[in-house]
Design an enzyme around this catalytic site. Sequence first.
Site, mmCIF file in Angstrom:
data_model
loop_
_atom_site.group_PDB
_atom_site.id
_atom_site.type_symbol
_atom_site.label_atom_id
_atom_site.label_comp_id
_atom_site.label_asym_id
_atom_site.label_seq_id
_atom_site.Cartn_x
_atom_site.Cartn_y
_atom_site.Cartn_z
ATOM 1 C CE LYS A 253 -4.057 -2.143 2.127
ATOM 2 N NZ LYS A 253 -5.157 -1.970 3.109
ATOM 3 C CD GLU B 164 -7.908 -9.435 -4.816
ATOM 4 O OE1 GLU B 164 -8.722 -8.908 -4.037
ATOM 5 O OE2 GLU B 164 -6.839 -9.956 -4.412
HETATM 6 P P1 ADP Z 1 -8.159 -7.459 4.671
HETATM 7 O O1 ADP Z 1 -7.352 -6.354 4.016
HETATM 8 O O2 ADP Z 1 -7.511 -7.969 5.936
HETATM 9 O O3 ADP Z 1 -8.547 -8.559 3.713
HETATM 10 P P2 ADP Z 1 -10.911 -6.421 4.477
HETATM 11 O O4 ADP Z 1 -11.092 -7.079 3.150
HETATM 12 O O5 ADP Z 1 -11.991 -6.577 5.504
HETATM 13 O O6 ADP Z 1 -9.529 -6.816 5.184
HETATM 14 O O7 ADP Z 1 -10.754 -4.870 4.239
HETATM 15 C C1 ADP Z 1 -10.013 -4.394 3.179
HETATM 16 C C2 ADP Z 1 -9.342 -3.092 3.573
HETATM 17 O O8 ADP Z 1 -10.335 -2.111 3.838
HETATM 18 C C3 ADP Z 1 -8.502 -3.211 4.845
HETATM 19 O O9 ADP Z 1 -7.196 -3.670 4.584
HETATM 20 C C4 ADP Z 1 -8.511 -1.777 5.283
HETATM 21 O O10 ADP Z 1 -7.575 -1.088 4.464
HETATM 22 C C5 ADP Z 1 -9.912 -1.317 4.918
HETATM 23 N N1 ADP Z 1 -10.881 -1.458 6.002
HETATM 24 C C6 ADP Z 1 -11.612 -2.556 6.289
HETATM 25 N N2 ADP Z 1 -12.413 -2.321 7.347
HETATM 26 C C7 ADP Z 1 -12.176 -1.047 7.731
HETATM 27 C C8 ADP Z 1 -12.684 -0.209 8.779
HETATM 28 N N3 ADP Z 1 -13.614 -0.650 9.638
HETATM 29 N N4 ADP Z 1 -12.200 1.041 8.893
HETATM 30 C C9 ADP Z 1 -11.266 1.480 8.025
HETATM 31 N N5 ADP Z 1 -10.733 0.739 7.005
HETATM 32 C C10 ADP Z 1 -11.188 -0.506 6.870
#
Ligand code: ADP
Length: 153
Positions: free
Chosen positions: A9, A126
Amino acid sequence: MERTFVILKPCTLQRGLVGEVISRFEKKGLKLVAMKMYRFTKEKCAQHYAHLVSKPFYPIIESSMMAAPVILCCWEGIDAVSVVREMTGATNGRNAAPGTVRGDFCMSHQENIVHASDSQETAKAELERFFTADDYFEYDSPLFDYLYAKDEL
Ligand code: ADP
């Protein structure tokens, strides 16, 4: 061999952690088969985070992912998807276990260093979203015989 997709990122680029994070996946024994620098557009971000677009925090995701370039990579190995997910750790860096990438390098839910595909189906979609056939490189790894036993291949 399975392939998975990882995004380093913008926070990772800005904090000078690109080498450290890539090094972890290399040392684990995963094979890097595609990598490029990329700048997210609003459209691509909405596509990639389609499951979160309707969430109230989506604008934070968008501004964070567009704040600077990212590094896109494809890693190959047996069970690459689950291995990389385990190495990545819990979404919120404050809850991620020490030893994981997020557990060792971040304090945030959003500024959490990497995105990693969460299933083989997601990885396939992806990889197709961000890479074309020309982005992949075929090469022999001289260490291959030392990374896996013959009956694992
Ligand atoms: P991961 O990246 O662990 O697979 P998710 O798919 O749930 O997790 O979420 C994707 C991305 O969205 C996270 O890496 C984070 O950058 C963001 N994100 C998810 N949930 C939140 C939240 N509640 N608040 C802020 N950012 C979030």
